[in-house]
Design a protein around this motif. Sequence first.
Motif, mmCIF file in Angstrom:
data_model
loop_
_atom_site.group_PDB
_atom_site.id
_atom_site.type_symbol
_atom_site.label_atom_id
_atom_site.label_comp_id
_atom_site.label_asym_id
_atom_site.label_seq_id
_atom_site.Cartn_x
_atom_site.Cartn_y
_atom_site.Cartn_z
ATOM 1 N N UNK A 139 0.839 -1.187 0.000
ATOM 2 C CA UNK A 139 0.000 0.000 0.000
ATOM 3 C C UNK A 139 0.876 1.240 0.000
ATOM 4 N N UNK A 140 0.776 2.025 -1.071
ATOM 5 C CA UNK A 140 1.563 3.238 -1.194
ATOM 6 C C UNK A 140 0.678 4.464 -1.047
ATOM 7 N N UNK A 141 1.242 5.642 -1.406
ATOM 8 C CA UNK A 141 2.584 5.885 -1.947
ATOM 9 C C UNK A 141 3.656 5.842 -0.870
ATOM 10 N N UNK A 142 4.818 6.387 -1.182
ATOM 11 C CA UNK A 142 5.979 6.283 -0.296
ATOM 12 C C UNK A 142 5.679 6.853 1.087
ATOM 13 N N UNK A 143 6.271 6.211 2.099
ATOM 14 C CA UNK A 143 6.169 6.717 3.457
ATOM 15 C C UNK A 143 5.101 6.083 4.318
ATOM 16 N N UNK A 144 4.351 5.104 3.795
ATOM 17 C CA UNK A 144 3.309 4.460 4.588
ATOM 18 C C UNK A 144 3.913 3.540 5.643
ATOM 19 N N UNK A 145 3.088 3.180 6.619
ATOM 20 C CA UNK A 145 3.518 2.176 7.588
ATOM 21 C C UNK A 145 3.794 0.851 6.888
ATOM 22 N N UNK A 146 3.048 0.569 5.816
ATOM 23 C CA UNK A 146 3.276 -0.667 5.075
ATOM 24 C C UNK A 146 4.669 -0.687 4.473
ATOM 25 N N UNK B 239 -2.340 5.981 4.267
ATOM 26 C CA UNK B 239 -1.879 6.962 5.245
ATOM 27 C C UNK B 239 -1.060 8.086 4.631
ATOM 28 N N UNK B 240 -0.561 7.894 3.417
ATOM 29 C CA UNK B 240 0.228 8.964 2.794
ATOM 30 C C UNK B 240 -0.423 9.566 1.556
ATOM 31 N N UNK C 275 -1.589 17.075 -0.786
ATOM 32 C CA UNK C 275 -1.267 18.382 -0.217
ATOM 33 C C UNK C 275 0.030 18.936 -0.786
ATOM 34 N N UNK C 276 1.025 18.081 -0.937
ATOM 35 C CA UNK C 276 2.334 18.529 -1.415
ATOM 36 C C UNK C 276 2.385 18.685 -2.926
ATOM 37 N N UNK C 277 1.451 18.048 -3.629
ATOM 38 C CA UNK C 277 1.546 17.999 -5.080
ATOM 39 C C UNK C 277 0.846 19.116 -5.812
ATOM 40 N N UNK C 278 0.092 19.935 -5.106
ATOM 41 C CA UNK C 278 -0.634 21.000 -5.783
ATOM 42 C C UNK C 278 -0.869 22.154 -4.819
ATOM 43 N N UNK D 43 4.949 9.577 10.703
ATOM 44 C CA UNK D 43 6.039 10.556 10.873
ATOM 45 C C UNK D 43 7.066 10.503 9.746
ATOM 46 N N UNK D 44 7.381 9.283 9.249
ATOM 47 C CA UNK D 44 8.396 9.155 8.198
ATOM 48 C C UNK D 44 7.970 9.790 6.889
ATOM 49 N N UNK D 45 6.674 10.036 6.714
ATOM 50 C CA UNK D 45 6.201 10.603 5.447
ATOM 51 C C UNK D 45 6.689 12.027 5.241
ATOM 52 N N UNK D 46 7.031 12.723 6.314
ATOM 53 C CA UNK D 46 7.537 14.095 6.164
ATOM 54 C C UNK D 46 8.844 14.127 5.390
ATOM 55 N N UNK D 47 9.562 12.992 5.348
ATOM 56 C CA UNK D 47 10.794 12.938 4.575
ATOM 57 C C UNK D 47 10.528 12.960 3.074
ATOM 58 N N UNK D 48 9.306 12.607 2.677
ATOM 59 C CA UNK D 48 8.978 12.483 1.253
ATOM 60 C C UNK D 48 8.144 13.649 0.726
ATOM 61 N N UNK D 49 7.501 14.391 1.613
ATOM 62 C CA UNK D 49 6.565 15.419 1.162
ATOM 63 C C UNK D 49 6.869 16.738 1.871
#
Length: 316
Positions: free
Chosen positions: A12-19, A137-138, A144-147, A160-166
């Motif tokens: 389950x994506x995109x990048x930064x999910x718990x999965x 989750x991401x 939000x980050x893409x537009x 929390x790790x998703x902040x590294x990607x967005x």
Amino acid sequence: MTGDERPRYAYLGPAGTFTEAALRQVVGPDEAAYLPQVDVVSAIEAVRHGEAEFAVVAIENSVEGGVTAVLDTLATGDPLVIQREMLVPVSFTLAARPGTTMADVARISAHPHAWAQCRRWLRANLPGVVHVPATSNTAPAALLAGTDEKLAFDAALIPPAALEHYALEALATDVADSSRAVTRFVVVGTPGEVPPPTGADKTTLVVHLPSNQAGALMEMLEQLSTRGVNLSRIESRPIGDALGRYSFSMDVEGHIAEERVAEAFMGLHRVCPHVRFMGSYPRVDEPHDGVRPGTLDADFHAARAWVTALREGQAT
């Protein structure tokens, strides 16, 4: 190893999910091809359709219980088996575009399981905020980050790790109703020879009740209890063909190669119309109790040898 030779893992994506965090416990991105999917059903079906060798999916959460979409998808269709399980601690960050404040937040996008794990925090800190469901989750973080366009939500609950990607800012961290929340993930693949037992294993199965009469559930559970097989999880799920018809998704302590578990499966096969084996695999936590006296493999072997001797007239 070239890209074409690497095993493919759907998740389950995109990048930064718990999965993705669970997947990284299994294999790194330099050793496998990561295939992000829009939902858990797509991840499982990617294995069935030959688009991936494995799928990593969440199967159980300590707050919300079983992930029903995963349980139902694995219970039907071409058989797949669980090969490994992983645990990931879960807490969330409330994130938004730069310049957003808590006072600006009226609508929050979150996966339904994320929202369920943060209800009390949200009620205390953002009373009246509206939930906008997300597919992962991401996924809302990517939006939000893409537009810069106005979206149907102002902030998102993300790992929390998703902040590294967005490119988002944290409005609040450690958002959760339980500081000990954890999600269990599993690696799913096609059936094959079952790996040998490790001594600390778990077996997953799906069973339909033998009848809709009084005592049917007890009859099913007795096949386990009389052999000393302990249940670590049991959940009822509608079969879907009529009201009142349910199947049971279960985890039991032990391995199909162990006598007590094999005997229990044979008992279930005798009395239940449908039993689906979904894998025996190493467990990541400790068994609740030891094996009950009289249900060790040696006990079954001795009893079988005694009956054989009786049949041959060598014992009384």
